[in-house]
Design a protein around this motif. Structure first.
Motif, PDB file in Angstrom:
ATOM      1  N   SER A   1       7.689 -10.514  57.469  1.00  0.00           N
ATOM      2  CA  SER A   1       6.835  -9.303  58.165  1.00  0.00           C
ATOM      3  C   SER A   1       7.430  -7.898  57.779  1.00  0.00           C
ATOM      4  N   ALA A   2       8.673  -7.617  57.879  1.00  0.00           N
ATOM      5  CA  ALA A   2       9.334  -6.539  57.555  1.00  0.00           C
ATOM      6  C   ALA A   2       9.660  -6.295  55.992  1.00  0.00           C
ATOM      7  N   LYS A   3       9.560  -7.532  55.232  1.00  0.00           N
ATOM      8  CA  LYS A   3       9.837  -7.490  53.692  1.00  0.00           C
ATOM      9  C   LYS A   3      11.109  -7.106  53.580  1.00  0.00           C
ATOM     10  N   HIS A   4      12.071  -7.603  54.348  1.00  0.00           N
ATOM     11  CA  HIS A   4      13.464  -7.316  54.389  1.00  0.00           C
ATOM     12  C   HIS A   4      14.424  -8.646  54.545  1.00  0.00           C
ATOM     13  N   LEU A   5      15.426  -8.439  53.568  1.00  0.00           N
ATOM     14  CA  LEU A   5      16.491  -9.589  53.657  1.00  0.00           C
ATOM     15  C   LEU A   5      18.018  -8.884  53.619  1.00  0.00           C
ATOM     16  N   SER A   6      18.800  -9.736  54.081  1.00  0.00           N
ATOM     17  CA  SER A   6      20.171  -9.537  54.352  1.00  0.00           C
ATOM     18  C   SER A   6      21.034 -10.574  53.788  1.00  0.00           C
ATOM     19  N   LEU A   7      22.234  -9.927  53.530  1.00  0.00           N
ATOM     20  CA  LEU A   7      23.479 -11.028  53.147  1.00  0.00           C
ATOM     21  C   LEU A   7      24.416 -10.592  54.279  1.00  0.00           C
TER      22      LEU A   7
END
Lengths: 116, 115
Positions: free
Chosen positions: B69-75
């Motif tokens: 929904s936020a068009k966000h990814l994290s590692l």
């Protein structure tokens, strides 16, 4: 996984000349790609090297400038033609081992090109 | 038009602590995401990936989170080790046109893990 080698690893060339970069894979692969990483920039796809047919180029890249060959399922070449200093980059080949797009792409070590 | 963005060019963390690298994307057609690590004078090395049908994927010290929904990814790297010091690229694929294999990369984040 796949073992990918590139030749040369680096080169310094004069403007107006051409350089051919080789990419060799230790197993047959369905898809091979060529990327460019300009200094301080991200990796940008140049083209998809299709076995037995003409490469598919991305917007901004043309065959006359970056001719590509792929004579078999383990080998491809990228030529950087009529070079200018703006072509100074790291050029990388990558492979997909199977048909599925979601398979991992493996990258070669890259060719560091400097154009004077 | 930068479809994949890594807004932090660099990150410095202490050994043993958590490293969090972030990535944003704009193209809602992307459905597969990857993280690569790159050392100087080497090609990118695959770390971990996630499909858009998932919101989390874990592999050892590495976890990738996806918020569609936020068009966000994290590692997340826990615990961070000095050998993790490298440039990290996020990449995305999927344009609705089928099996292209094309990856769109972010600009990269340089991670430094201090002993």
């Amino acid at each position: 996984s796949a073992v990918i080698s590139q030749k040369p690893s680096r080169d310094i060339c004069q403007r107006g000349t051409s350089l051919t970069i080789q990419c060799q894979v230790d197993s047959q692969v369905t898809m091979m790609f060529w990327y460019r990483q300009q200094p301080g920039q991200s990796l940008t796809l140049i083209a998809t090297a299709n076995q037995g047919s003409e490469a598919t180029y991305e917007s901004g890249f043309v065959i006359d400038k970056f001719p590509i060959s792929r004579p078999n399922l383990t080998f491809s070449t990228l030529t950087v033609s009529n070079m200018s200093p703006e072509d100074s980059s790291i050029y990388l080949c990558s492979v997909l081992l199977a048909e599925r797009r979601t398979d991992t792409q493996y990258f070669g070590p890259g060719t560091r090109l400097t154009v004077l | 038009d930068q479809q994949v963005k890594q807004n932090s060019p660099s990150l410095s963390v202490q050994e043993g602590r958590i490293s969090i690298l972030n990535c944003d994307y704009t193209n809602s057609m992307f459905d597969y995401f990857l993280w690569y690590k790159k050392y100087p004078a080497e090609g990118p090395t695959f770390l971990i990936s996630i499909s858009s049908i998932k919101d989390k994927n874990e592999d050892g010290r590495f976890t990738v989170f996806l918020n569609k929904s936020a068009k966000h990814l994290s590692l997340h790297i826990v615990p961070s080790q000095p050998g993790d010091s490298a440039v990290y690229f996020c990449a995305a694929s999927g344009d609705g046109s089928g099996n292209t294999g094309k990856l769109i990369f972010g600009q990269g984040t340089t991670l430094q893990v201090k002993p």
